[in-house]
Design an enzyme around this catalytic site. Structure first.
Site, mmCIF file in Angstrom:
data_model
loop_
_atom_site.group_PDB
_atom_site.id
_atom_site.type_symbol
_atom_site.label_atom_id
_atom_site.label_comp_id
_atom_site.label_asym_id
_atom_site.label_seq_id
_atom_site.Cartn_x
_atom_site.Cartn_y
_atom_site.Cartn_z
ATOM 1 N N HIS A 182 -4.072 18.120 -12.606
ATOM 2 C CA HIS A 182 -3.482 17.411 -11.445
ATOM 3 C C HIS A 182 -3.408 15.902 -11.662
ATOM 4 C CE1 HIS A 182 -3.426 21.054 -9.138
ATOM 5 N NE2 HIS A 182 -4.737 21.180 -9.135
ATOM 6 N N ASP B 16 -3.699 28.297 -14.449
ATOM 7 C CA ASP B 16 -4.531 27.949 -13.295
ATOM 8 C C ASP B 16 -3.759 28.361 -12.032
ATOM 9 O OD1 ASP B 16 -6.949 25.763 -12.586
ATOM 10 O OD2 ASP B 16 -5.377 25.889 -11.053
ATOM 11 N N HIS C 263 -3.313 26.874 -9.415
ATOM 12 C CA HIS C 263 -2.565 25.733 -8.868
ATOM 13 C C HIS C 263 -1.528 25.234 -9.879
ATOM 14 C CE1 HIS C 263 -6.637 25.583 -6.954
ATOM 15 N NE2 HIS C 263 -5.897 25.456 -5.879
ATOM 16 N N ASP D 15 -9.087 30.326 -11.567
ATOM 17 C CA ASP D 15 -9.144 30.449 -10.105
ATOM 18 C C ASP D 15 -8.091 31.403 -9.543
ATOM 19 O OD1 ASP D 15 -7.300 28.570 -10.953
ATOM 20 O OD2 ASP D 15 -8.074 26.929 -9.730
#
Ligand SMILES: [Zn+2]
Length: 325
Positions: free
Chosen positions: A146, A183, A185, A270
């Site tokens: 991120h 991931d 995200h 995740d």
């Protein structure tokens, strides 16, 4: 003993392979020194539990343990602005605090830890280019995908995989790098770092709509980089069948066509069914299957991103690292 015997008989050759010494594992206790407030999901216990789990299995003895060097300032500045880096260093030097409006915290040690996390990716790349390893897993924190050029975000300080991709190009002359981000995200920072660049192909599978909001199907790159970003947004509740279908139908053919010199995996765990943040339904075995499907396309450097259920994270990393062999 295995080294002495390894080319004498077929049996000992098998034992040699069973040692997995061509798979590197990069970890340092320094990574525990980036601390977050009580109750924060991105915590040092993630790595403590992972390492304890691996030490209890045969895997710890089999992999090739490589000590990560810190990244050079030059390597970081290919991805992040000098202003951001100075601000990050200054906040840490003052004792730390909250870095953005969200929940990205630092302590005094965090700057040094983040430099070593990014450095682990570079160290792994050095070992692969020198033909000491076929693949490597970097058990690092803080995570990176991120982190944007000018700011920290979503628990991430320095974009570890982006630094690694640029390092492979600049230092080792590797031309084409693929980054595969599974991931849960979307890796907004990584996409933005390379969206106008045809030499780095960014591929992401992620829950959508979800944090951080980017990663729609129609984000495919800009300018020279048009067609070199592939987003596979998936609805909450997606399980292994649909993930593997995306690999088979889109991701593997895309990678085979691109022919990368190096494949960097933004390996978040995740999307596991037991993760408290993600809403997907993968199991540890799913990560092994995804790994298997991209093995052989290019040497792999895999880098830990998210994964917040301690047991699920430990088991998923174990399955993934075994599959790297
Ligand atoms: Zn994540």
């Amino acid at each position: 003993m295995l080294v002495i015997l390894h080319h004498k008989t077929k049996k000992t050759l098998f034992l040699w392979k069973a040692c997995m010494k061509r798979v590197g594992f990069l970890y340092s206790e320094e990574f525990l020194r980036h601390r977050t407030p009580d109750g924060h999901p991105e915590r040092a216990d993630r790595l403590r539990c992972l390492i304890a789990h691996l030490r209890d299995s045969d895997l710890w003895q089999k992999v090739n343990h490589v000590t990560p060097n810190p990244a050079s300032l030059e390597s970081i500045l290919e991805v992040h602005s000098r202003e951001y880096l100075n601000a990050l260093r200054a906040t840490c030097a003052r004792g730390g605090g909250l870095l953005d409006e969200g929940d990205t915290f630092v302590v005094k040690e965090s700057f040094k830890v983040a430099m070593q996390a990014a450095g682990a990716v570079c160290t792994a790349i050095d070992a692969i280019v020198a033909d000491r390893l076929n693949a490597a897993f970097c058990a690092v924190r803080p995570p990176g995908h991120h982190a944007e050029r000018r700011n920290a975000m979503g628990f991430c300080l320095i974009n570890n995989v982006a630094v690694g991709a640029r390092y492979a190009q600049r230092v080792h002359g590797k031309e084409k790098i693929a980054i595969l981000d599974w991931d849960v995200h979307h890796g907004n920072g990584t996409q933005h770092a390379f969206e106008d660049d045809a030499s780095v192909f960014y591929i992401s599978l992620h829950q959508f709509p979800f944090y951080p909001g980017t990663g729609a199907r129609n984000e495919t790159g800009i300018g020279e980089g048009k067609g070199f970003t592939l987003n596979v947004p998936l609805p909450a509740g997606t399980g292994e069948v649909k993930y593997l279908a995306a690999f088979e139908d889109e991701i593997v053919p895309t990678l085979q066509k691109f022919k990368p010199d190096l494949l960097i995996i933004s390996a978040g765990f995740d999307a596991h069914k037991d993760d408290p943040i993600g809403g997907m339904k993968l199991t540890e075995d799913s990560f092994a299957k995804m790994t298997d499907s991209v093995k052989g396309i290019a040497p792999i450097v895999s880098v830990l991103e998210g994964g917040y259920n301690l047991e699920a994270l430990a088991k998923s990393v174990e399955a993934h690292v075994r599959a790297l062999d």
